[in-house]
Design an enzyme around this catalytic site. Sequence first.
Site, short mmCIF file in Angstrom:
data_model
loop_
_atom_site.label_atom_id
_atom_site.label_comp_id
_atom_site.label_asym_id
_atom_site.label_seq_id
_atom_site.Cartn_x
_atom_site.Cartn_y
_atom_site.Cartn_z
CE1 TYR A 1 -3.46 2.79 0.75
CE2 TYR A 1 -2.13 3.28 2.68
CZ TYR A 1 -3.15 3.61 1.81
OH TYR A 1 -3.86 4.77 2.00
CD GLU B 1 -7.62 8.13 5.94
OE1 GLU B 1 -7.50 7.94 7.17
OE2 GLU B 1 -6.70 7.89 5.13
CD1 TRP C 1 -3.53 1.97 6.10
CD2 TRP C 1 -5.56 2.89 6.32
NE1 TRP C 1 -4.08 2.10 4.84
CE2 TRP C 1 -5.32 2.66 4.95
CE3 TRP C 1 -6.76 3.46 6.71
CZ2 TRP C 1 -6.25 2.99 3.96
CZ3 TRP C 1 -7.69 3.78 5.73
CH2 TRP C 1 -7.43 3.55 4.37
#
Length: 207
Positions: free
Chosen positions: A36, A58, A66
Site C-alpha cells: 500500500y 478514513e 489503518w
Amino acid sequence: MTQDASSTTADPGVVVGDDGLARPAWAAAAPLLRDYYDTEWGMPVTDERGVYERVSLEGFQAGLSWATILRKRPAFRAAFDNFLPDAIAAYTETDVERLMADVGIVRNRQKIQATITNARATITLREEMGLAELVWSFRPESTPCPQTFAEIPTKSAESVALSKELRRRGFAFVGPTTMYALMEAIGIVDTHLLGSHRRGSSGIWTS
C-alpha cells in the site's frame, strides 16, 4: 492514515527492507502495508469516487488501525457498491441493517450512517465545485519535511479549515485529524520521511 501507537514507541526514522528500500517503520511491518505504501499512499487522487472512498475509509478508521481497514477494504467495496456516491445516497434503513450484519466490515452504526450522509452531501456538492475540487482547494503552500515519524503533524490549519467546511456542507466524521490523514493519503501533503524511497513520488511535491 493515522499510525498505531504501538508501532511508534521507538522512532528510528526509516527502516531499510530486504529489498534495499527505505520506508517508515509502519510501512515495513507487513507485506500488505508495504505494498500500500509503495503503490498508493500519497499518490494524487482527484476523482470524486476516489476521494469519497478515502473520506469514507478514513472515517471508518477512527479509533482503529489503518491495517484493519486495509485488510477489510475489499469487503468494504463489495458492501458499499464500490463507493459510488449515487448508489449509496439511495440507501435505506434496510441497507443500514444489512451493513450492520456484515462481518467483513467495521460494524459501527454511526460510521455507516455517516457514509450515507456523506454520499448525499457529495452529490449536492456537484452543483458547485464537487468534492474532489473542494478538498484539493485546501492544499497548503508547503509540505512537511519530516525525518522521523514524531515530526509528522497530525493536523494542520488547512485540515482544520477543511473539516469545518465539510461539516458546514453536511458531512460527518470529518474531523481535523481525519482530514489530515486524508490529505496525506491522496497527495495533498507529502509526509513521506525524507529518507524514504517514496519521498516526492507523487509529483505534487518535489522536496
